[in-house]
Design a protein around this motif. Sequence first.
Motif, PDB file in Angstrom:
ATOM      1  N   ALA A 127      46.575  47.835  42.601  1.00 16.79           N
ATOM      2  CA  ALA A 127      45.358  46.747  42.763  1.00 16.79           C
ATOM      3  C   ALA A 127      44.210  47.202  42.644  1.00 16.79           C
ATOM      4  O   ALA A 127      44.018  48.831  42.351  1.00 16.79           O
ATOM      5  N   GLY A 128      43.648  47.128  41.802  1.00 19.77           N
ATOM      6  CA  GLY A 128      41.588  47.524  40.736  1.00 19.77           C
ATOM      7  C   GLY A 128      40.863  47.906  41.636  1.00 19.77           C
ATOM      8  O   GLY A 128      40.745  47.543  42.852  1.00 19.77           O
ATOM      9  N   ILE A 129      40.022  49.041  41.449  1.00 22.27           N
ATOM     10  CA  ILE A 129      39.480  49.518  42.750  1.00 22.27           C
ATOM     11  C   ILE A 129      38.412  48.381  43.067  1.00 22.27           C
ATOM     12  O   ILE A 129      37.986  48.496  44.219  1.00 22.27           O
ATOM     13  N   LYS A 140      36.599  45.459  47.539  1.00 22.47           N
ATOM     14  CA  LYS A 140      35.329  44.583  48.011  1.00 22.47           C
ATOM     15  C   LYS A 140      36.759  43.673  48.816  1.00 22.47           C
ATOM     16  O   LYS A 140      35.993  43.216  50.407  1.00 22.47           O
ATOM     17  N   GLU A 141      37.968  43.839  49.078  1.00 25.14           N
ATOM     18  CA  GLU A 141      38.978  43.788  50.413  1.00 25.14           C
ATOM     19  C   GLU A 141      38.677  44.506  51.566  1.00 25.14           C
ATOM     20  O   GLU A 141      38.335  43.356  52.826  1.00 25.14           O
TER      21      GLU A 141
END
Length: 220
Positions: free
Chosen positions: A169-171, A176-177
């Motif tokens: 997953a992107g940073i 954010k999650e």
Amino acid sequence: MVILASFAFAFYILLSPKEDYSLDTRTFNDDPNNPWNLTATYQVFVNETSTSPNLFILQQPDENTNMFTNYANSLFATCLLLTGDTSSLSNWPYEENPTLMILMILFAFAMAIYILNVFITLFGEAMQDNEESYLIMKAEYLVKIELFYLLPFQRRWKSWFPEVIHYHAGIKKTRKEIKKMIEHKEWKTKEFPNLKRRLTEELEIEDDTLKGIYIDKATT
């Protein structure tokens, strides 16, 4: 709407009368779309065993005998085709009108594809608005498949059920999650605390929920 209007215009060109006629005056000509040529004809029996070719009863046509005399009625008749009502085309024998039969098949195929695309679009928008519920429902179905539809040896296949799953997953998305989960108190620190401590440090996220929890430095 463009597809519907296009087919309505095609039916209008194909089935509209080409010669003048009157619904009040008996008019006979070679035009196959003339309402007088489309109306029902009843044979008169002279007696129980014979008929006379010169005696017959002709039903007077009305505006519904040929609904393709103008574009407005043609559009309405085409809309009725969407509901499965083909009575507007029942006055033409299909064997003698292959063009009409091909046009009906194309109309049914085009509208089926269009309606399916509409449903797919609406379903996609609904899933975007409630993606979490969709993923939960998908996971529940996968669990049911694994429990009730797979054989024991299939559950042991490493290619299907690996011991470790790597997720990329992107940073920005990950940060954010995680912040979202912390705000909603869904960030359970008792599960994999070492991993979560390292993850929050790498992403530079302040996580007060990890305070007071023993971290085994040997595993970090």
